[in-house]
Design an enzyme around this catalytic site. Structure first.
Site, PDB file in Angstrom:
ATOM      1  N   LYS A 232       2.053  11.237   7.268  1.00  0.00           N
ATOM      2  CA  LYS A 232       1.165  10.963   8.406  1.00  0.00           C
ATOM      3  C   LYS A 232       1.574  11.699   9.687  1.00  0.00           C
ATOM      4  CE  LYS A 232      -1.319   7.096   6.634  1.00  0.00           C
ATOM      5  NZ  LYS A 232      -0.911   5.999   5.770  1.00  0.00           N
TER       6      LYS A 232
ATOM      7  N   ASP B 213       9.171   2.979   2.302  1.00  0.00           N
ATOM      8  CA  ASP B 213       7.965   3.769   2.575  1.00  0.00           C
ATOM      9  C   ASP B 213       7.653   3.641   4.064  1.00  0.00           C
ATOM     10  OD1 ASP B 213       5.460   4.790   2.975  1.00  0.00           O
ATOM     11  OD2 ASP B 213       4.578   3.923   1.168  1.00  0.00           O
TER      12      ASP B 213
ATOM     13  N   PHE C 234       0.859  -1.193   0.000  1.00  0.00           N
ATOM     14  CA  PHE C 234       0.000   0.000   0.000  1.00  0.00           C
ATOM     15  C   PHE C 234       0.891   1.237   0.000  1.00  0.00           C
ATOM     16  CE2 PHE C 234      -2.355   3.595   1.496  1.00  0.00           C
ATOM     17  CZ  PHE C 234      -3.508   3.509   0.756  1.00  0.00           C
TER      18      PHE C 234
HETATM   19  C1  LIG Z   1      -1.090   6.081   4.267  1.00  0.00           C
HETATM   20  C2  LIG Z   1       0.032   5.556   3.461  1.00  0.00           C
HETATM   21  C3  LIG Z   1       0.394   6.135   2.235  1.00  0.00           C
HETATM   22  C4  LIG Z   1      -0.412   7.233   1.581  1.00  0.00           C
HETATM   23  O1  LIG Z   1      -0.509   8.382   2.347  1.00  0.00           O
HETATM   24  P1  LIG Z   1      -1.677   9.446   2.010  1.00  0.00           P
HETATM   25  O2  LIG Z   1      -1.337  10.610   2.882  1.00  0.00           O
HETATM   26  O3  LIG Z   1      -2.981   8.802   2.340  1.00  0.00           O
HETATM   27  O4  LIG Z   1      -1.561   9.764   0.556  1.00  0.00           O
HETATM   28  C5  LIG Z   1       1.493   5.627   1.590  1.00  0.00           C
HETATM   29  N1  LIG Z   1       2.201   4.601   2.102  1.00  0.00           N
HETATM   30  C6  LIG Z   1       1.889   4.020   3.267  1.00  0.00           C
HETATM   31  C7  LIG Z   1       2.720   2.901   3.784  1.00  0.00           C
HETATM   32  C8  LIG Z   1       0.781   4.455   3.983  1.00  0.00           C
HETATM   33  O5  LIG Z   1       0.441   3.841   5.114  1.00  0.00           O
END
Ligand SMILES: *Cc1c(COP(=O)(O)O)cnc(C)c1O
Length: 401
Positions: free
Chosen positions: A255, A226, A141
């Site tokens: 986040k 990520d 994700f």
């Molecule tokens: C939430 C998330 C994203 C995307 O972030 P947004 O601010 O919703 O665009 C990307 N990678 C990971 C691992 C995430 O948990």
């Protein structure tokens, strides 16, 4: 005042139905708690997908936000502002990065990294034009943009949104042989989560990332971690890469970078990768704005100064031990690191959603994911007493079948 039912009805009528939230209408938050419009208090075990690691409405982040909002909010990068350099300095010192590129959402940070590693591939590694390949993992994700969902293996995220950009190869997560086999002379990067969050908190086998790091170095592949969800204390370390004793070439954070006050994300890297971007080749109207920078600076400050990362490690262990001790025939597995935890139920349990509903009735908000898994990720300021109380609720709900 509108009732809960009326607000839900209006949302249903006017909003796109791209979410299926629990039917609780929240109006206030403080620390680990949120309150609905009927006055019920809940322990937040999702933390807005780990965006409020510092707890809801942290007073020091709030103060920084208000003070900055009264002075200057947005200049665009056409001009400079007096917060950006300080944000760079503090995030670079904290993470040991050499270069920083600020964006807003997590998905934008991922897109930025994809652009940068491709350009790096052509200009530094010498890959032939338009041939760059990025290896990604199944069940990843990384966000919701067209560029990103093109390499998602989740049918809900992917199907019906094509055509998609080429240049991605998908391998199973945690399988070093599959990764090795996918490497070609055109591979510019490996984009991967240290722990797969949305997939249900999937922790890789021990030693996987050490081998990944070795292969990336050997084949001149940029390792892009990520850490948008795993980073900033969630797993009990500042960055989850520390559990693996490795360093990424590029780290993505978002986040909790704002403690939930504002969308702020960043690409962190060594000079070589972000160095390929020249004026005019990438940007964002809001990226690096003074309000975002002031908020992020405060969010990082309280995270470290108030011992939240250490608390995440300690409370995570307490929570994990407590969950593991629950005797229940419907629990298949408890897993996670720090305060990034999950309880996977057996298929016979009939799905995690109804247990999340039962937890809600007992004052806990948690999210089901992929049918059978309950995710648990409270703010990092949770106390031992609150963990113990939460464990009593989990025990009651999971034993009562
Ligand atoms: C939430 C998330 C994203 C995307 O972030 P947004 O601010 O919703 O665009 C990307 N990678 C990971 C691992 C995430 O948990």
């Amino acid at each position: 005042m509108k009732t809960t039912a009326a607000l839900i009805e209006t949302e249903h009528l006017l909003g796109a139905h791209n979410y299926k939230p629990l039917d609780v209408v929240l109006t206030r938050g403080e620390g680990v708690f949120v309150w609905d419009i009927e006055g019920n208090r809940y322990l937040d075990c999702l933390s807005a997908y780990s965006a409020v690691n510092q707890g809801h409405c942290h007073p020091k982040i709030f103060k920084a936000m208000v003070e900055q909002a009264q002075k200057l909010t947005l200049t665009s990068r056409a001009f400079r502002n007096d917060q950006l350099a300080l944000f760079y300095e503090e995030i670079a010192a904290l993470t040991g990065s050499h270069k920083v590129l600020p964006m807003n959402s997590g998905a934008e940070a991922v897109e930025t990294a994809i652009k940068a590693v491709r350009k790096w591939g052509y200009e530094v590694k010498g890959v032939a034009a338009d041939q760059a390949e990025i290896i990604v993992c199944a069940n990843n994700f990384h966000g919701r943009t067209i560029g990103i969902v093109g390499f998602s293996t989740d049918p809900d995220s992917h199907d019906g949104f094509g055509p998609f950009a080429p240049g991605f190869r998908i391998v199973p997560f945690g399988d070093i042989d599959a990764f090795r086999a996918a490497i070609s002379e055109n591979t510019v990067a490996f984009l991967v989560e240290p722990i797969q969050g949305e997939a249900g908190v999937i922790v890789p086998p021990a030693g996987y990332f050490a081998e990944v790091r070795e292969l990336c170095t050997k084949h001149a592949i940029t390792l892009v971690l990520d850490e948008i969800q795993t980073g900033l204390g969630r797993t009990g370390k500042l960055l989850a890469e520390e559990h693996e004793a490795i360093e990424a070439d590029v780290t993505l954070i978002g986040k909790a970078l704002s403690g939930g006050f504002y969308p702020v994300s960043a690409v962190l890297s060594n000079s070589e990768v972000l160095g390929v971007l020249k004026p005019g080749q990438h940007g964002s109207t809001f990226g690096g704005n003074p309000l975002a920078c002031a908020i992020a600076r405060a969010a990082l400050k309280v995270l470290t100064e108030e011992g939240m990362i250490e608390n995440s490690a300690r409370m995570g262990e307490r929570f994990m031990t407590g969950l593991t001790d629950i005797r229940s025939n419907i629990i298949r597995e408890v897993r996670g690191r720090g305060l990034m935890l999950a309880v996977e139920l057996v298929p016979e349990a009939g799905g995690a959603r109804k247990y999340c509903e039962a937890l809600k009735a007992r004052g806990i908000l948690a999210k089901d994911t992929h049918g059978d898994t309950i995710r648990i990720a409270p703010p990092l300021v949770i106390t031992a007493g609150e963990v113990d109380w939460a464990l009593e609720q989990f025990a009651a709900v999971l034993a009562s079948t």
